[in-house]
Enzyme design. Structure first.
Site, mmCIF file in Angstrom:
data_model
loop_
_atom_site.group_PDB
_atom_site.id
_atom_site.type_symbol
_atom_site.label_atom_id
_atom_site.label_comp_id
_atom_site.label_asym_id
_atom_site.label_seq_id
_atom_site.Cartn_x
_atom_site.Cartn_y
_atom_site.Cartn_z
ATOM 1 N NE ARG A 39 12.591 9.048 -3.255
ATOM 2 C CZ ARG A 39 11.083 9.125 -2.887
ATOM 3 N NH1 ARG A 39 10.524 8.187 -3.607
ATOM 4 N NH2 ARG A 39 10.815 9.893 -2.059
ATOM 5 C CG ASN B 70 6.861 1.655 2.570
ATOM 6 O OD1 ASN B 70 7.964 1.811 3.235
ATOM 7 N ND2 ASN B 70 6.000 2.663 2.206
ATOM 8 C CD GLU C 168 7.767 11.626 8.886
ATOM 9 O OE1 GLU C 168 6.559 11.598 8.825
ATOM 10 O OE2 GLU C 168 8.380 12.924 9.188
ATOM 11 C CB CYS D 67 3.173 6.300 4.795
ATOM 12 S SG CYS D 67 4.427 7.572 4.107
ATOM 13 C CD GLU E 205 -1.492 3.426 7.342
ATOM 14 O OE1 GLU E 205 -1.440 3.818 6.394
ATOM 15 O OE2 GLU E 205 -0.876 3.057 8.385
HETATM 16 N N1 LIG Z 1 5.112 8.061 7.419
HETATM 17 C C1 LIG Z 1 5.882 7.427 6.821
HETATM 18 O O1 LIG Z 1 6.833 8.125 6.263
HETATM 19 C C2 LIG Z 1 5.834 6.032 6.146
HETATM 20 C C3 LIG Z 1 4.725 5.088 7.200
HETATM 21 N N2 LIG Z 1 4.779 4.199 7.110
HETATM 22 C C4 LIG Z 1 3.693 3.222 7.699
HETATM 23 O O2 LIG Z 1 4.396 2.042 8.323
HETATM 24 C C5 LIG Z 1 3.480 0.871 8.441
HETATM 25 C C6 LIG Z 1 3.953 -0.295 7.292
HETATM 26 O O3 LIG Z 1 5.458 -0.457 7.527
HETATM 27 P P1 LIG Z 1 5.826 -1.678 8.402
HETATM 28 O O4 LIG Z 1 7.366 -1.707 8.116
HETATM 29 O O5 LIG Z 1 5.163 -2.826 8.384
HETATM 30 O O6 LIG Z 1 5.571 -0.848 9.819
HETATM 31 P P2 LIG Z 1 6.328 -1.342 11.347
HETATM 32 O O7 LIG Z 1 6.028 -0.484 12.138
HETATM 33 O O8 LIG Z 1 5.619 -2.734 11.632
HETATM 34 O O9 LIG Z 1 7.838 -1.627 11.118
HETATM 35 C C7 LIG Z 1 8.714 -0.788 10.772
HETATM 36 C C8 LIG Z 1 10.171 -0.924 11.329
HETATM 37 O O10 LIG Z 1 10.072 -1.131 13.031
HETATM 38 C C9 LIG Z 1 10.773 -2.253 13.271
HETATM 39 N N3 LIG Z 1 10.125 -2.669 14.550
HETATM 40 C C10 LIG Z 1 8.996 -3.597 14.661
HETATM 41 N N4 LIG Z 1 8.709 -3.837 16.111
HETATM 42 C C11 LIG Z 1 9.528 -3.130 16.703
HETATM 43 C C12 LIG Z 1 9.990 -2.773 18.119
HETATM 44 N N5 LIG Z 1 9.212 -3.151 19.151
HETATM 45 N N6 LIG Z 1 10.845 -1.864 18.390
HETATM 46 C C13 LIG Z 1 11.546 -1.189 17.129
HETATM 47 N N7 LIG Z 1 11.317 -1.586 16.015
HETATM 48 C C14 LIG Z 1 10.486 -2.364 15.912
HETATM 49 C C15 LIG Z 1 10.313 -3.346 12.206
HETATM 50 O O11 LIG Z 1 11.339 -4.431 12.010
HETATM 51 P P3 LIG Z 1 10.684 -6.028 11.469
HETATM 52 O O12 LIG Z 1 10.361 -5.542 10.036
HETATM 53 O O13 LIG Z 1 11.920 -6.749 11.740
HETATM 54 O O14 LIG Z 1 9.423 -6.174 12.178
HETATM 55 C C16 LIG Z 1 10.623 -2.228 10.938
HETATM 56 O O15 LIG Z 1 11.927 -2.268 10.908
HETATM 57 C C17 LIG Z 1 2.318 1.423 7.720
HETATM 58 O O16 LIG Z 1 1.526 2.002 8.816
HETATM 59 C C18 LIG Z 1 2.656 2.864 6.883
HETATM 60 O O17 LIG Z 1 1.735 3.486 6.765
HETATM 61 C C19 LIG Z 1 5.419 3.452 6.079
HETATM 62 C C20 LIG Z 1 6.458 3.930 5.283
HETATM 63 C C21 LIG Z 1 6.300 5.492 5.154
HETATM 64 O O1 LIG Z 2 7.214 5.259 2.893
HETATM 65 C C1 LIG Z 2 6.457 5.970 2.289
HETATM 66 O O2 LIG Z 2 5.553 5.537 2.015
HETATM 67 C C2 LIG Z 2 6.847 7.076 1.840
HETATM 68 O O3 LIG Z 2 7.828 8.066 2.846
HETATM 69 C C3 LIG Z 2 6.211 7.845 0.872
HETATM 70 O O4 LIG Z 2 7.163 8.236 -0.184
HETATM 71 P P1 LIG Z 2 6.765 8.575 -1.563
HETATM 72 O O5 LIG Z 2 5.612 9.482 -1.458
HETATM 73 O O6 LIG Z 2 8.025 9.195 -2.273
HETATM 74 O O7 LIG Z 2 6.181 7.344 -2.247
#
Ligand SMILES: NC(=O)C1=CN([C@@H]2O[C@H](COP(=O)(O)OP(=O)(O)OC[C@H]3O[C@@H](n4cnc5c(N)ncnc54)[C@H](OP(=O)(O)O)[C@@H]3O)[C@@H](O)[C@H]2O)C=CC1
Ligand SMILES: O=C(O)[C@H](O)COP(=O)(O)O
Length: 503
Positions: free
Chosen positions: A116, A169, A264, A298, A391
């Site tokens: 993808r 993810n 996002e 998400c 969530e």
């Molecule tokens: N709307 C959307 O498209 C999506 C939303 N999400 C949301 O993300 C969350 C889960 O993902 P997760 O990866 O745990 O999210 P996080 O917000 O914990 O981390 C996202 C990214 O930010 C980095 N990060 C952490 N702390 C900082 C900082 N202080 N400054 C800059 N970057 C930082 C992380 O690095 P490191 O891993 O090193 O901590 C990682 O690369 C859920 O709430 C989910 O809903 C997830 C996917 C898609």
């Molecule tokens: O990170 C996520 O969760 C996504 O942006 C959702 O993507 P998907 O709907 O294609 O799984």
């Protein structure tokens, strides 16, 4: 295999290197960050803990490389992106292997993510050529009081250095969804991959390296977000931040300077089920939407709001499907695999305990082994339970029984999130009215929420985000309009037209 063949040069001993100035490098920090395999809970990989000085150097190189990249013909930029996409797809197996080991993504889904991503890069190259190949031409006399003395030509110019921060993810797909639009638009890019997912991202970056992009145009600095995140997001060399993740994004948007932000963030996507819905369709979408990748999306269905009169029937259908889900390691391509970390599993367990104490109906026994949590449907959830609003990012799905459409819309809109929502009904007129009433960036009618296909606009309201993603929106977001105005000495259409010209 990961770290072998063409990928051998990204590995130093047992530590993956970071990428800057077109080279794979060891950090001078001498420190590494361990990546824990969610299934074994043992260290799987190690990456460099980059220093602030190394971030500074990556930013400087990005700034210099961007200047000449912006002057590279658009078709050549597109050509390189197509090449990177092909290399990425060719190496889908080792990259997918990393996704399985680092984030416990089921084996087939891991391959799908890489394919993808290749498709997204190619599509972005195509779309970029069209979008950036066009500008606008405006004439002044359409605005009151003006003669036709000004011609305005607009085009889209790059912003400069884009900082890309994707979540765990989709460490490959949500990285390329930032890299490709940035590059086609003439920007350079610094990637800070999620720690869980960093090695998959480094393999993906190597595919861009192999494609032959200029030195410094792309860099990938690794390290814990909690340690280098602030330094990166507040760096004066950054001209735009594209971030996907959780609440961290809210904190970043408060700290970042006067630069465009694409955020996002999280979601609590509600699925409203009306009395006339096709319950088999709803049940399969709840399974796909709520439990794929163990709910760590998400866009996962995160709360079902079902009309009381059909709730029993729906719950039975969903229960029957949950019983068929396979639970186990990602290598076996199980439907439900371990969640990303122990702290995530503990958080999910906290939500489950709270629901238990407050009287939710457990449709299955709660079961956990390490980071592996068995799929769980919680019926009769009420608004005083945390699971109604938070969530879980795990395979636990709450059902709230409602007695009116208004009640469902009210619950959806009372959330601080507003990513996506869905409505199931055979009455399309009602569906449209409900869609208009739901305060979310997207509403799916008769399907579970989803970001894809990747060229669709993707955006969240409220705490779910700023701006919009999707191929075209990301290209536009990573550019700025530049106007050139041609000022005529006399209004146009006057020469040779009755002698009004002063030429
Ligand atoms: N709307 C959307 O498209 C999506 C939303 N999400 C949301 O993300 C969350 C889960 O993902 P997760 O990866 O745990 O999210 P996080 O917000 O914990 O981390 C996202 C990214 O930010 C980095 N990060 C952490 N702390 C900082 C900082 N202080 N400054 C800059 N970057 C930082 C992380 O690095 P490191 O891993 O090193 O901590 C990682 O690369 C859920 O709430 C989910 O809903 C997830 C996917 C898609
Ligand atoms: O990170 C996520 O969760 C996504 O942006 C959702 O993507 P998907 O709907 O294609 O799984």
């Amino acid at each position: 295999m990961a770290g072998t063949g063409v990928f051998a040069e990204i590995l130093d001993g047992d530590v993956y290197m970071y990428y800057a100035d077109g080279e794979w490098k060891k950090s001078s920090s001498g420190k590494t960050v361990a990546i824990i395999n969610p299934t074994t809970r043992k260290t799987q990989y190690k990456v460099q803990a980059c220093t602030q000085e190394e971030v500074n150097k990556a930013m400087e190189s990005a700034k210099a490389a961007q200047k000449s990249w912006a002057k590279t013909p658009l078709w050549k930029r597109a050509e390189l992106l197509h090449k990177a996409a092909a290399i990425l797809k060719e190496h889908k197996a080792p990259i997918a292997e990393c996704l399985v080991k680092e984030i416990a993504k089921p084996a087939k889904d891991a391959v799908t993510e890489v394919v993808r991503s290749g498709d997204l890069v190619s599509y972005t190259a195509e779309e970029g050529v069209r979008i950036l190949g066009e500008g606008k031409f405006l004439v002044s006399d359409s605005f009151p009081g003006n003669e036709r003395t000004k011609y305005c030509l607009t085009s889209k110019i790059p912003l400069g250095v884009i900082l890309a921060i994707p979540p765990f993810n989709y460490p490959v797909n949500l990285a390329v969804s930032k890299i490709a639009p940035a590059l086609i638009a003439g920007n350079s890019l610094v990637l800070k991959p999620p720690t869980q997912g960093a090695v998959s991202a480094l393999h993906m970056v190597h595919c861009f390296h192999l494609a032959g992009f200029p030195k410094g145009l792309i860099s990938c600095v690794t390290g814990k977000g909690s340690e280098i995140g602030d330094f990166l997001t507040m760096h004066p060399g950054v001209n735009c931040i594209s971030f996907t993740g959780g609440d961290t994004g809210i904190a970043i948007s408060k700290k970042a300077g006067m630069i465009p932000l694409q955020m996002e963030l999280g979601g609590k996507d509600a699925c409203i089920v009306l009395e006339d819905a096709d319950l088999d369709l709803v049940a399969s979408n709840i399974i796909k939407g709520g439990f794929s990748y163990s709910g760590q999306r998400c866009t996962a269905v995160k709360v079902v709001l079902v009309m009381e009169s059909v709730a029993d029937a729906l719950v039975e259908k969903v229960k029957a499907k949950i019983a068929k889900l396979t639970v186990g390691p990602p290598e076996d391509d199980c439907d439900i695999t371990p969640v990303v970390s122990e702290s995530s599993a503990n958080f999910i367990e906290g939500l489950v305990k709270d629901a238990k104490e407050k009287g939710a109906t457990f449709c299955q026994d709660y079961k956990r082994d390490g980071n592996l949590i068995w799929p769980l449907l919680l019926d009769n959830v009420r608004p005083d339970m945390r699971i109604a609003w938070e969530e879980p990012f795990g395979p636990v799905l709450p059902i709230i029984r409602i007695n009116s459409i208004e009640e469902g819309i009210h619950h959806c809109n009372a959330s601080n999130f507003g990513l996506q929502g869905s409505v199931f009904t055979k009455d399309v007129n009602k569906a449209i009215l409900i869609s208009d009433a739901m305060e979310t960036g997207t509403v799916q009618i008769n399907s579970a929420p989803a970001r894809g296909p990747d060229h669709f606009p993707f955006q969240g309201l409220k705490d779910s985000g700023i701006g919009s993603q999707g191929v075209a929106n990301s290209i536009n977001m990573m550019t700025k309009i530049k106007s050139t105005v041609i000022n005529l000495p006399t209004p146009s259409y006057t020469i040779g037209n009755g002698g009004h010209s002063k030429l």
